[in-house]
Each structure stands twice: as C-alpha cells, then as structure tokens.
Design a protein around this motif. Structure first.
Motif, PDB file in Angstrom:
ATOM      1  N   ALA A  23     -45.465 -54.772 113.142  1.00 13.27           N
ATOM      2  CA  ALA A  23     -45.426 -56.217 112.892  1.00 13.27           C
ATOM      3  C   ALA A  23     -46.789 -56.704 112.389  1.00 13.27           C
ATOM      4  CB  ALA A  23     -45.012 -56.962 114.157  1.00 13.27           C
ATOM      5  N   ASP A  24     -47.873 -56.156 112.949  1.00 12.36           N
ATOM      6  CA  ASP A  24     -49.216 -56.487 112.460  1.00 12.36           C
ATOM      7  C   ASP A  24     -49.372 -56.043 111.008  1.00 12.36           C
ATOM      8  OD1 ASP A  24     -49.867 -57.500 114.967  1.00 12.36           O
ATOM      9  OD2 ASP A  24     -51.086 -55.762 115.542  1.00 12.36           O
ATOM     10  N   ASP A  25     -48.879 -54.843 110.707  1.00 13.71           N
ATOM     11  CA  ASP A  25     -48.959 -54.322 109.339  1.00 13.71           C
ATOM     12  C   ASP A  25     -48.151 -55.182 108.369  1.00 13.71           C
ATOM     13  OD1 ASP A  25     -50.582 -52.268 110.231  1.00 13.71           O
ATOM     14  OD2 ASP A  25     -48.970 -50.758 110.231  1.00 13.71           O
ATOM     15  N   TYR A  26     -47.010 -55.670 108.831  1.00 15.07           N
ATOM     16  CA  TYR A  26     -46.202 -56.537 107.961  1.00 15.07           C
ATOM     17  C   TYR A  26     -46.981 -57.816 107.634  1.00 15.07           C
ATOM     18  CZ  TYR A  26     -42.525 -59.252 105.902  1.00 15.07           C
ATOM     19  OH  TYR A  26     -41.795 -60.011 105.014  1.00 15.07           O
ATOM     20  N   ALA A  27     -47.600 -58.416 108.632  1.00 16.84           N
ATOM     21  CA  ALA A  27     -48.408 -59.617 108.389  1.00 16.84           C
ATOM     22  C   ALA A  27     -49.543 -59.296 107.416  1.00 16.84           C
ATOM     23  CB  ALA A  27     -48.960 -60.169 109.701  1.00 16.84           C
ATOM     24  N   ALA A  28     -50.164 -58.141 107.578  1.00 10.60           N
ATOM     25  CA  ALA A  28     -51.248 -57.738 106.674  1.00 10.60           C
ATOM     26  C   ALA A  28     -50.740 -57.576 105.240  1.00 10.60           C
ATOM     27  CB  ALA A  28     -51.892 -56.440 107.156  1.00 10.60           C
ATOM     28  N   THR A  42     -40.216 -63.854 119.146  1.00 15.50           N
ATOM     29  CA  THR A  42     -38.923 -63.766 118.471  1.00 15.50           C
ATOM     30  C   THR A  42     -37.850 -63.553 119.522  1.00 15.50           C
ATOM     31  OG1 THR A  42     -39.938 -62.812 116.490  1.00 15.50           O
ATOM     32  CG2 THR A  42     -37.576 -62.497 116.753  1.00 15.50           C
ATOM     33  N   TRP A  43     -36.837 -64.406 119.494  1.00 14.00           N
ATOM     34  CA  TRP A  43     -35.712 -64.261 120.417  1.00 14.00           C
ATOM     35  C   TRP A  43     -34.566 -63.588 119.686  1.00 14.00           C
ATOM     36  CZ3 TRP A  43     -34.965 -69.546 123.328  1.00 14.00           C
ATOM     37  CH2 TRP A  43     -36.079 -69.799 124.129  1.00 14.00           C
ATOM     38  N   TYR A  44     -33.944 -62.653 120.350  1.00 13.71           N
ATOM     39  CA  TYR A  44     -32.788 -61.959 119.780  1.00 13.71           C
ATOM     40  C   TYR A  44     -31.875 -61.516 120.911  1.00 13.71           C
ATOM     41  CZ  TYR A  44     -35.044 -57.615 121.247  1.00 13.71           C
ATOM     42  OH  TYR A  44     -35.614 -56.614 121.996  1.00 13.71           O
ATOM     43  N   TYR A  45     -30.668 -61.135 120.533  1.00 14.06           N
ATOM     44  CA  TYR A  45     -29.776 -60.509 121.498  1.00 14.06           C
ATOM     45  C   TYR A  45     -29.241 -59.235 120.868  1.00 14.06           C
ATOM     46  CZ  TYR A  45     -25.827 -62.560 118.901  1.00 14.06           C
ATOM     47  OH  TYR A  45     -24.933 -62.903 117.923  1.00 14.06           O
ATOM     48  N   ILE A 105     -38.609 -67.245 107.209  1.00 16.80           N
ATOM     49  CA  ILE A 105     -37.790 -66.898 108.374  1.00 16.80           C
ATOM     50  C   ILE A 105     -36.490 -67.696 108.343  1.00 16.80           C
ATOM     51  CG2 ILE A 105     -37.662 -67.002 110.903  1.00 16.80           C
ATOM     52  CD1 ILE A 105     -40.788 -66.521 110.828  1.00 16.80           C
ATOM     53  N   ALA A 106     -36.595 -68.975 108.065  1.00 15.80           N
ATOM     54  CA  ALA A 106     -35.404 -69.832 108.005  1.00 15.80           C
ATOM     55  C   ALA A 106     -34.457 -69.402 106.900  1.00 15.80           C
ATOM     56  CB  ALA A 106     -35.821 -71.291 107.823  1.00 15.80           C
ATOM     57  N   HIS A 118     -41.282 -58.332 113.069  1.00 18.57           N
ATOM     58  CA  HIS A 118     -40.337 -57.872 114.093  1.00 18.57           C
ATOM     59  C   HIS A 118     -38.897 -57.995 113.616  1.00 18.57           C
ATOM     60  CE1 HIS A 118     -43.094 -57.011 117.303  1.00 18.57           C
ATOM     61  NE2 HIS A 118     -43.603 -58.231 117.298  1.00 18.57           N
ATOM     62  N   ILE A 119     -38.645 -58.943 112.747  1.00 14.79           N
ATOM     63  CA  ILE A 119     -37.291 -59.155 112.241  1.00 14.79           C
ATOM     64  C   ILE A 119     -36.930 -58.105 111.193  1.00 14.79           C
ATOM     65  CG2 ILE A 119     -35.846 -60.766 110.909  1.00 14.79           C
ATOM     66  CD1 ILE A 119     -37.490 -63.028 112.385  1.00 14.79           C
ATOM     67  N   VAL A 120     -37.847 -57.814 110.280  1.00 18.65           N
ATOM     68  CA  VAL A 120     -37.539 -56.862 109.208  1.00 18.65           C
ATOM     69  C   VAL A 120     -37.644 -55.408 109.670  1.00 18.65           C
ATOM     70  CG1 VAL A 120     -38.165 -58.482 107.387  1.00 18.65           C
ATOM     71  CG2 VAL A 120     -39.870 -56.876 108.204  1.00 18.65           C
ATOM     72  N   ASN A 121     -38.454 -55.134 110.690  1.00 19.04           N
ATOM     73  CA  ASN A 121     -38.542 -53.792 111.274  1.00 19.04           C
ATOM     74  C   ASN A 121     -37.708 -53.794 112.544  1.00 19.04           C
ATOM     75  OD1 ASN A 121     -40.650 -52.838 109.466  1.00 19.04           O
ATOM     76  ND2 ASN A 121     -42.010 -54.215 110.570  1.00 19.04           N
TER      77      ASN A 121
END
Length: 139
Positions: free
Chosen positions: A120-125, A69-72, A44-45, A107-110
């Motif tokens: 997001a669950d699928d990405y972690a999987a 995840t924080w975003y604007y 992430i960093a 959440h960041i990549v999608n």
C-alpha cells in the motif's frame, strides 16, 4: 397568456437545473464534503466506495489511526470494499491526506496476500506520495 409564459419559464428553469444538476449515483455523492477537492478521494469514489472524514482515534497498540479501509469478506472469500475513512484531524486537502488516501487505495487494488502495508505504501509512492505505515514490514 400569463399562464403559458409561467409554464414556459417553469420548463426552462427545470431544464436548466437538470442540465447542471449532479446525476444520482455519481462519485461526488460518495465523497464527504470536506474531501470533494481531494483527487485520491475522487479515485476511490470512482470505484463505488464511500470516502468519509471521521474521527478514527488510536488502535490497540496506541498508534494514531489516520486512514482506514472497511471491507467485508463474502462467503467465497472475495473482499468487498465499502468505505475509506480519513481521520478528521488530517487537513483533507493536504499532501498527507492525499498520501493516506492513496495508501488506502493501495489496499483496495492489492488484495489478499498481495496486500501488506508495504504494498500500500508502494502504491502511494507510485502516485507520487511518500508514506510509511506504522505496520510497514510487520503484517
């Protein structure tokens, strides 16, 4: 002569320190000290997003929040991710921490409509971590 030796030693010490110092703006400066050993936090960093270890509490439905995840949103509709937080009650080097942070990375990549909880669950999987968000399938 002693002054020359001192100057040479000082130069050597500075050169040595520069060689091993972390350059300004590197990923580890974006990761909370507790999460330095967490591979998901490092990924992430690497995207330039801060990763923190903070108390998150509960959401409006009474669910314990373990990651966020924080975003604007910019005027053109583009989402800008600025921070990912792992709840400080989660062991930062545990399987759960990795799963939660990879979920948040999902959440960041999608983005936009491609970013429901199940994605997001699928990405972690896809990264080898099983997690099911409390809102999976709801929104």
């Amino acid at each position: 002569m002693n002054r020359i030796i001192v100057v040479i030693l000082a130069i050597c010490v500075v050169a040595f320190a520069i060689g091993f110092a972390q350059p300004v703006g590197t990923n580890s400066q974006l990761v909370a000290p507790e999460l330095q050993g967490n591979s998901a936090a490092q990924e992430i960093a690497a995207l330039g997003i801060e990763v923190a270890d903070e108390e998150l509490g509960q959401d409006g439905n009474g669910y314990t929040v373990r990651g966020q995840t924080w975003y604007y949103v910019q005027p053109d509709g583009t989402e800008v991710n600025v921070k990912v937080i792992l709840d400080d009650d989660v062991d930062p080097n545990s399987y759960d921490a990795e799963a939660i942070l990879y979920h948040e990375l999902g959440h960041i990549v999608n983005v936009g409509d491609a970013d429901p909880e199940e994605a997001a669950d699928d990405y972690a999987a896809s990264r080898g971590y099983s997690i099911t968000d409390a809102y999976h399938g709801i929104h």
